[in-house]
Design a protein around this motif. Structure first.
Motif, PDB file in Angstrom:
ATOM      1  N   UNK A  45       0.861  -1.183   0.000  1.00  0.00           N
ATOM      2  CA  UNK A  45       0.000   0.000   0.000  1.00  0.00           C
ATOM      3  C   UNK A  45       0.894   1.228   0.000  1.00  0.00           C
ATOM      4  N   UNK A  46       0.826   1.982  -1.066  1.00  0.00           N
ATOM      5  CA  UNK A  46       1.579   3.227  -1.186  1.00  0.00           C
ATOM      6  C   UNK A  46       0.720   4.330  -0.559  1.00  0.00           C
ATOM      7  N   UNK A  47       1.116   4.775   0.629  1.00  0.00           N
ATOM      8  CA  UNK A  47       0.348   5.781   1.362  1.00  0.00           C
ATOM      9  C   UNK A  47       0.922   7.184   1.192  1.00  0.00           C
ATOM     10  N   UNK A  48       1.731   7.375   0.179  1.00  0.00           N
ATOM     11  CA  UNK A  48       2.407   8.645  -0.042  1.00  0.00           C
ATOM     12  C   UNK A  48       1.483   9.832  -0.252  1.00  0.00           C
ATOM     13  N   UNK A  49       0.270   9.582  -0.730  1.00  0.00           N
ATOM     14  CA  UNK A  49      -0.665  10.682  -0.958  1.00  0.00           C
ATOM     15  C   UNK A  49      -1.891  10.593  -0.061  1.00  0.00           C
ATOM     16  N   UNK A  50      -1.799   9.742   0.969  1.00  0.00           N
ATOM     17  CA  UNK A  50      -2.864   9.676   1.982  1.00  0.00           C
ATOM     18  C   UNK A  50      -2.481  10.662   3.082  1.00  0.00           C
ATOM     19  N   UNK A  51      -3.222  11.759   3.151  1.00  0.00           N
ATOM     20  CA  UNK A  51      -2.860  12.832   4.087  1.00  0.00           C
ATOM     21  C   UNK A  51      -3.528  12.703   5.450  1.00  0.00           C
ATOM     22  N   UNK A  52      -4.531  11.826   5.547  1.00  0.00           N
ATOM     23  CA  UNK A  52      -5.267  11.673   6.798  1.00  0.00           C
ATOM     24  C   UNK A  52      -5.792  10.251   6.897  1.00  0.00           C
ATOM     25  N   UNK A  53      -5.728   9.688   8.111  1.00  0.00           N
ATOM     26  CA  UNK A  53      -6.310   8.371   8.359  1.00  0.00           C
ATOM     27  C   UNK A  53      -6.947   8.388   9.739  1.00  0.00           C
ATOM     28  N   UNK A  54      -8.152   7.863   9.839  1.00  0.00           N
ATOM     29  CA  UNK A  54      -8.818   7.748  11.133  1.00  0.00           C
ATOM     30  C   UNK A  54      -8.901   6.270  11.524  1.00  0.00           C
ATOM     31  N   UNK A  55      -9.677   5.986  12.568  1.00  0.00           N
ATOM     32  CA  UNK A  55      -9.770   4.611  13.047  1.00  0.00           C
ATOM     33  C   UNK A  55     -10.379   3.671  12.014  1.00  0.00           C
ATOM     34  N   UNK A  56     -11.263   4.171  11.169  1.00  0.00           N
ATOM     35  CA  UNK A  56     -11.833   3.340  10.108  1.00  0.00           C
ATOM     36  C   UNK A  56     -10.763   2.960   9.089  1.00  0.00           C
ATOM     37  N   UNK A  57      -9.900   3.903   8.782  1.00  0.00           N
ATOM     38  CA  UNK A  57      -8.793   3.624   7.881  1.00  0.00           C
ATOM     39  C   UNK A  57      -7.833   2.619   8.477  1.00  0.00           C
ATOM     40  N   UNK A  58      -7.568   2.762   9.764  1.00  0.00           N
ATOM     41  CA  UNK A  58      -6.700   1.813  10.460  1.00  0.00           C
ATOM     42  C   UNK A  58      -7.318   0.416  10.431  1.00  0.00           C
ATOM     43  N   UNK A  59      -8.614   0.350  10.665  1.00  0.00           N
ATOM     44  CA  UNK A  59      -9.320  -0.929  10.594  1.00  0.00           C
ATOM     45  C   UNK A  59      -9.232  -1.552   9.218  1.00  0.00           C
ATOM     46  N   UNK A  60      -9.288  -0.707   8.192  1.00  0.00           N
ATOM     47  CA  UNK A  60      -9.173  -1.206   6.816  1.00  0.00           C
ATOM     48  C   UNK A  60      -7.782  -1.785   6.571  1.00  0.00           C
TER      49      UNK A  60
END
Length: 110
Positions: A45-60
């Motif tokens: 998973x290239x997260x280079x352009x993911x600027x924000x993550x919440x608990x739902x993103x962490x769960x994913x």
């Protein structure tokens, strides 16, 4: 949010842009599940352009890791931005999903 998938020589790269939250997390799960279903079990998973993550993103992320490992593969993360890194560290998930500096280094010599 759209996720792109690129097949590399030794792994499949999944990239997104924007926010990984309760709205976009199900899409990430779907994209990774489809790739694994197609036999591509080594995912970066290239997260280079993911600027924000919440608990739902962490769960994913955790769900995607589980799907890949259950299929005999693995999921790794790369190019983690500061806010996402903070979430990983606050939850100690950086111990399970260790961030790699680049996509190419994620699977290294594996």
């Amino acid at each position: 949010m759209q996720f792109s998938i690129e097949q590399r020589e030794r792994y499949t790269e999944v990239s997104g842009k924007g926010r990984l939250n309760m709205v976009t997390a199900p899409l990430l799960r779907e994209v990774v599940a489809q790739a694994v279903g197609d036999g591509r079990t080594r995912i970066v998973l290239n997260l280079g352009e993911i600027i924000f993550m919440d608990s739902s993103g962490l769960g994913a992320l955790i769900g995607c890791l589980k799907v890949a490992r259950q299929a005999g593969g693995d999921l790794r993360i790369a190019c983690v931005q500061p806010q996402v890194k903070m979430v990983l560290e606050l939850t100690s998930m950086h111990r399970v999903l260790a961030p790699h500096p680049t996509v190419e280094e994620a699977f290294g010599n594996d």
